[in-house]
Motif scaffolding. Structure first.
Motif, PDB file in Angstrom:
ATOM      1  N   UNK A  50       0.853  -1.186   0.000  1.00  0.00           N
ATOM      2  CA  UNK A  50       0.000   0.000   0.000  1.00  0.00           C
ATOM      3  C   UNK A  50       0.890   1.237   0.000  1.00  0.00           C
ATOM      4  N   UNK A  51       0.839   1.989  -1.092  1.00  0.00           N
ATOM      5  CA  UNK A  51       1.651   3.196  -1.213  1.00  0.00           C
ATOM      6  C   UNK A  51       1.017   4.386  -0.491  1.00  0.00           C
ATOM      7  N   UNK A  52      -0.128   4.166   0.118  1.00  0.00           N
ATOM      8  CA  UNK A  52      -0.774   5.224   0.891  1.00  0.00           C
ATOM      9  C   UNK A  52      -1.207   6.384   0.021  1.00  0.00           C
ATOM     10  N   UNK A  53      -1.008   7.583   0.535  1.00  0.00           N
ATOM     11  CA  UNK A  53      -1.509   8.785  -0.129  1.00  0.00           C
ATOM     12  C   UNK A  53      -0.437   9.506  -0.923  1.00  0.00           C
ATOM     13  N   UNK A  54       0.647   8.811  -1.202  1.00  0.00           N
ATOM     14  CA  UNK A  54       1.751   9.388  -1.968  1.00  0.00           C
ATOM     15  C   UNK A  54       1.472   9.312  -3.457  1.00  0.00           C
ATOM     16  N   UNK A  55       2.102  10.212  -4.197  1.00  0.00           N
ATOM     17  CA  UNK A  55       2.107  10.110  -5.660  1.00  0.00           C
ATOM     18  C   UNK A  55       3.276   9.205  -6.014  1.00  0.00           C
ATOM     19  N   UNK A  56       2.973   8.094  -6.705  1.00  0.00           N
ATOM     20  CA  UNK A  56       3.985   7.073  -6.947  1.00  0.00           C
ATOM     21  C   UNK A  56       4.039   6.702  -8.419  1.00  0.00           C
ATOM     22  N   UNK A  57       5.257   6.522  -8.913  1.00  0.00           N
ATOM     23  CA  UNK A  57       5.489   5.946 -10.236  1.00  0.00           C
ATOM     24  C   UNK A  57       6.267   4.659 -10.010  1.00  0.00           C
ATOM     25  N   UNK A  58       5.715   3.548 -10.486  1.00  0.00           N
ATOM     26  CA  UNK A  58       6.402   2.255 -10.463  1.00  0.00           C
ATOM     27  C   UNK A  58       6.652   1.905 -11.914  1.00  0.00           C
ATOM     28  N   UNK A  59       7.920   1.810 -12.295  1.00  0.00           N
ATOM     29  CA  UNK A  59       8.215   1.691 -13.716  1.00  0.00           C
ATOM     30  C   UNK A  59       9.495   0.916 -13.991  1.00  0.00           C
ATOM     31  N   UNK A  60       9.598   0.506 -15.255  1.00  0.00           N
ATOM     32  CA  UNK A  60      10.867   0.084 -15.834  1.00  0.00           C
ATOM     33  C   UNK A  60      11.242   1.221 -16.780  1.00  0.00           C
ATOM     34  N   UNK A  61      12.475   1.672 -16.733  1.00  0.00           N
ATOM     35  CA  UNK A  61      12.879   2.814 -17.561  1.00  0.00           C
ATOM     36  C   UNK A  61      12.741   2.516 -19.054  1.00  0.00           C
ATOM     37  N   UNK A  62      13.064   1.300 -19.456  1.00  0.00           N
ATOM     38  CA  UNK A  62      13.026   0.932 -20.870  1.00  0.00           C
ATOM     39  C   UNK A  62      11.651   0.408 -21.259  1.00  0.00           C
ATOM     40  N   UNK A  63      11.119   0.920 -22.350  1.00  0.00           N
ATOM     41  CA  UNK A  63       9.839   0.394 -22.827  1.00  0.00           C
ATOM     42  C   UNK A  63      10.028  -0.855 -23.697  1.00  0.00           C
ATOM     43  N   UNK A  64      11.266  -1.237 -23.953  1.00  0.00           N
ATOM     44  CA  UNK A  64      11.559  -2.430 -24.756  1.00  0.00           C
ATOM     45  C   UNK A  64      11.925  -3.646 -23.899  1.00  0.00           C
ATOM     46  N   UNK A  65      12.345  -3.410 -22.648  1.00  0.00           N
ATOM     47  CA  UNK A  65      12.799  -4.494 -21.766  1.00  0.00           C
ATOM     48  C   UNK A  65      12.066  -4.409 -20.425  1.00  0.00           C
ATOM     49  N   UNK A  66      10.748  -4.508 -20.483  1.00  0.00           N
ATOM     50  CA  UNK A  66       9.926  -4.361 -19.284  1.00  0.00           C
ATOM     51  C   UNK A  66      10.217  -5.433 -18.249  1.00  0.00           C
TER      52      UNK A  66
END
Length: 161
Positions: A68-84
């Motif tokens: 639970x990330x709570x009330x924070x603004x969060x980005x969960x990502x892989x930087x590369x869109x080719x190697x997710x």
């Protein structure tokens, strides 16, 4: 001209300091990772700053329980869109949030999950209580360039809040 160049450099350095990605090593259970004191303290007090959690390219991750990330603004990502990166959900696993949330360049295998893939936090912030006791998230919820498969329950669930 030189003053303008120095100003731009300082501005870029300031932006780079404000937007720091926290890299999560491949092979990590994201629930276990979220229980580390450093991460708990980071998520404990919501700020206006966006928290960026970066998965390694082509990395493999598990999720064994609810994060639970709570009330924070969060980005969960892989930087590369080719190697997710791929997150494999276990039974009872889900990602919850109560602020803005972005999932980007991530594959999700929900085959074993008995919970929704994404859900609203079941402990919503009273500050976002709107009309008729409904909660309003003012920041966007974005899923971009993600391959989600084997969904057993809902993809996105409001948790009755």
């Amino acid at each position: 001209m030189r003053k303008k160049f120095l100003f731009i450099c300082l501005l870029l350095m300031f932006i780079a300091c404000k937007i720091r990605a926290h890299v999560i090593q491949s092979g990590t259970d994201l629930f276990e990772w979220s229980q580390k004191e450093e991460i708990k303290s980071l998520l404990g007090v919501p700020t206006d700053e966006t928290l960026i959690f970066e998965l390694e390219e082509s990395g493999d991750y598990t999720l064994s329980n609810i994060v639970d990330f709570g009330h924070n603004k969060v980005i969960l990502r892989t930087a590369s869109d080719k190697k997710s990166a791929t997150i494999t959900y276990g039974s009872g696993a889900s990602i919850r949030f109560g602020g803005g949330f972005t999932l980007e360049n991530v594959n999700i295998d929900g085959k074993q999950s008995t919970e929704p893939i994404l859900g609203l936090s079941d402990k919503p912030n009273e500050a976002i209580l709107g009309r008729n006791n409904h909660y309003t998230i003012n920041d966007s919820v974005t899923v971009q360039n993600c391959y989600v498969y084997n969904v057993q329950r809902q993809f996105l669930y409001d948790n009755k809040v």
